[in-house]
Enzyme design. Sequence first.
Site, mmCIF file in Angstrom:
data_model
loop_
_atom_site.group_PDB
_atom_site.id
_atom_site.type_symbol
_atom_site.label_atom_id
_atom_site.label_comp_id
_atom_site.label_asym_id
_atom_site.label_seq_id
_atom_site.Cartn_x
_atom_site.Cartn_y
_atom_site.Cartn_z
ATOM 1 N N CYS A 159 0.809 -1.231 0.000
ATOM 2 C CA CYS A 159 0.000 0.000 0.000
ATOM 3 C C CYS A 159 0.842 1.281 0.000
ATOM 4 C CB CYS A 159 -0.964 -0.014 1.176
ATOM 5 S SG CYS A 159 -0.234 -0.504 2.735
ATOM 6 N N HIS A 253 -1.696 6.810 4.091
ATOM 7 C CA HIS A 253 -0.239 6.880 4.139
ATOM 8 C C HIS A 253 0.228 8.209 3.532
ATOM 9 C CE1 HIS A 253 -0.282 2.892 5.523
ATOM 10 N NE2 HIS A 253 0.164 2.238 4.470
HETATM 11 N N1 LIG Z 1 -4.145 -3.238 5.864
HETATM 12 C C1 LIG Z 1 -3.790 -2.613 4.762
HETATM 13 O O1 LIG Z 1 -3.840 -1.363 4.656
HETATM 14 C C2 LIG Z 1 -3.254 -3.387 3.579
HETATM 15 C C3 LIG Z 1 -2.979 -2.678 2.414
HETATM 16 C C4 LIG Z 1 -2.479 -3.357 1.301
HETATM 17 C C5 LIG Z 1 -2.277 -4.711 1.383
HETATM 18 N N2 LIG Z 1 -2.536 -5.386 2.538
HETATM 19 C C6 LIG Z 1 -2.305 -6.833 2.552
HETATM 20 O O2 LIG Z 1 -3.550 -7.487 2.737
HETATM 21 C C7 LIG Z 1 -3.320 -8.735 3.421
HETATM 22 C C8 LIG Z 1 -4.205 -8.754 4.658
HETATM 23 O O3 LIG Z 1 -3.813 -7.691 5.504
HETATM 24 P P1 LIG Z 1 -4.735 -7.155 6.673
HETATM 25 O O4 LIG Z 1 -4.128 -5.876 7.071
HETATM 26 O O5 LIG Z 1 -6.164 -7.179 6.263
HETATM 27 O O6 LIG Z 1 -4.467 -8.290 7.790
HETATM 28 P P2 LIG Z 1 -5.356 -8.711 9.031
HETATM 29 O O7 LIG Z 1 -6.213 -7.591 9.470
HETATM 30 O O8 LIG Z 1 -4.399 -9.285 9.988
HETATM 31 O O9 LIG Z 1 -6.305 -9.880 8.455
HETATM 32 C C9 LIG Z 1 -5.795 -11.133 8.100
HETATM 33 C C10 LIG Z 1 -6.899 -11.992 7.469
HETATM 34 O O10 LIG Z 1 -6.308 -13.202 7.004
HETATM 35 C C11 LIG Z 1 -7.011 -14.309 7.587
HETATM 36 N N3 LIG Z 1 -6.084 -15.415 7.779
HETATM 37 C C12 LIG Z 1 -5.012 -15.463 8.595
HETATM 38 N N4 LIG Z 1 -4.393 -16.654 8.469
HETATM 39 C C13 LIG Z 1 -5.101 -17.369 7.579
HETATM 40 C C14 LIG Z 1 -5.001 -18.680 7.052
HETATM 41 N N5 LIG Z 1 -4.015 -19.495 7.404
HETATM 42 N N6 LIG Z 1 -5.916 -19.078 6.137
HETATM 43 C C15 LIG Z 1 -6.910 -18.265 5.763
HETATM 44 N N7 LIG Z 1 -7.076 -17.009 6.233
HETATM 45 C C16 LIG Z 1 -6.179 -16.575 7.127
HETATM 46 C C17 LIG Z 1 -7.580 -13.783 8.877
HETATM 47 O O11 LIG Z 1 -8.672 -14.610 9.259
HETATM 48 P P3 LIG Z 1 -9.090 -14.847 10.799
HETATM 49 O O12 LIG Z 1 -9.830 -13.612 11.244
HETATM 50 O O13 LIG Z 1 -9.956 -16.053 10.719
HETATM 51 O O14 LIG Z 1 -7.818 -15.072 11.572
HETATM 52 C C18 LIG Z 1 -8.016 -12.390 8.429
HETATM 53 O O15 LIG Z 1 -9.219 -12.483 7.713
HETATM 54 C C19 LIG Z 1 -1.820 -8.771 3.742
HETATM 55 O O16 LIG Z 1 -1.159 -9.553 2.769
HETATM 56 C C20 LIG Z 1 -1.408 -7.320 3.668
HETATM 57 O O17 LIG Z 1 -0.054 -7.176 3.359
HETATM 58 C C21 LIG Z 1 -3.054 -4.758 3.635
#
Ligand SMILES: NC(=O)c1ccc[n+]([C@@H]2O[C@H](COP(=O)([O-])OP(=O)(O)OC[C@H]3O[C@@H](n4cnc5c(N)ncnc54)[C@H](OP(=O)(O)O)[C@@H]3O)[C@@H](O)[C@H]2O)c1
Length: 362
Positions: A159, A253
């Site tokens: 991001c 950001h």
């Molecule tokens: N946050 C941002 O601004 C942003 C921006 C760009 C890209 N990203 C990318 O988006 C992705 C998710 O980020 P996030 O910030 O949303 O993270 P997050 O809030 O920690 O959410 C993680 C998600 O992944 C699920 N998960 C974890 N382990 C898993 C598994 N083994 N199998 C299936 N599902 C699983 C979790 O499910 P449970 O609730 O069941 O644990 C939850 O739904 C990352 O790769 C991150 O780099 C995030």
Amino acid sequence: MDKSPRRRVAVVGATGVAGQQFLVSLANHPWFEVTALAASPRSAGKIYRDAITSPSGQLGWACDGDLSPAFAEMVVVDAQKLDLGNVDIVFSAVESDAARDLEARFAPRVPVISTSSAFRYADDVPIIVPGVNGDHAALVKRQQRERDWRGFVLPIPNCTTTGLAIALAPLVRTFGVDAVVMTSLQALSGAGRSPGVIAMDVLDNVIPFIPKEEEKVQTETAKILGTLAGDRIESLDLPVSATCTRVNVRDGHTEAVTAGLSRPAEIEEVAAAMRSFGSEFVDLDLPSAPPQMIHVSDDPYRPQPRLDRGLNDGMTTVVGRLRKDHVLGNGIRFVLLSHNTKMGAAKGAILVAEQVVAQGLA
Ligand SMILES: NC(=O)c1ccc[n+]([C@@H]2O[C@H](COP(=O)([O-])OP(=O)(O)OC[C@H]3O[C@@H](n4cnc5c(N)ncnc54)[C@H](OP(=O)(O)O)[C@@H]3O)[C@@H](O)[C@H]2O)c1
């Protein structure tokens, strides 16, 4: 487009920060109907509302506006067991370790638009920023040919890279860019929720290190601004020196950027190049596209995350403090703001999906 754009979509990682934003942007989407929500075994089997509710009863819905009742009652499935029979496109919003395995399971059958870094650096995988390098999406045909997949993996960048690539694209095309120095002030939501940033660590504080972030920004920016040459992407020869920090801001950001241009340019020319950037893409009229890719502010106190991140529902990059720099050759400096969970994650990924549907690739 000669076929109907209607597609059935699954959101994997639906309970997380990015996953929740997918649900916000997919509610009432004119093309995409959500037929499955998936997450880890921790959430599987629960209705979505219960999956995001803590044992003490707190609803962990982190977005503005209410959770749509249509999603609240859907049963979350284990991502490993997701039935692809009912799905045309998967949106993947899980951390890269989980994504590596899951996306490789889905892509043989359906297109996967991913927010994770799992496949970003593979030679046959483009990193798409809407309006910047849509032509790179054609590289998915190589994945299909060489990996014998019917689908593909198409990631969006980290991001922090998104706003930088958007702001640099008009400069690269109009003037050339020889070098970039960037310092980011990144929002808390960018760290996700599992475990995310601990409140006591960031209150009244700045965290000066985000693991792997600076390398991602350097590599991804050069790849996105590179050229599709036959069956591969030639990264742009562009040194990017990045310092990435975490600040006590919820969303958005901010990045302070200095760029050395390949030829001298007046600030008015630079502003004009940014303002007109992406008009052909905007004219495609895709459902999630903003009316303007870059907004250039003349107010020296803008952009500010609280005031500007919501411009065009977080899909427009806001640039301000545009001025000359005297350290890099033909230098210019500016501050940009990019919404990390909107253009930088969920809604940006949805816009990529709209683009590949319009291109006939999905
Ligand atoms: N946050 C941002 O601004 C942003 C921006 C760009 C890209 N990203 C990318 O988006 C992705 C998710 O980020 P996030 O910030 O949303 O993270 P997050 O809030 O920690 O959410 C993680 C998600 O992944 C699920 N998960 C974890 N382990 C898993 C598994 N083994 N199998 C299936 N599902 C699983 C979790 O499910 P449970 O609730 O069941 O644990 C939850 O739904 C990352 O790769 C991150 O780099 C995030």
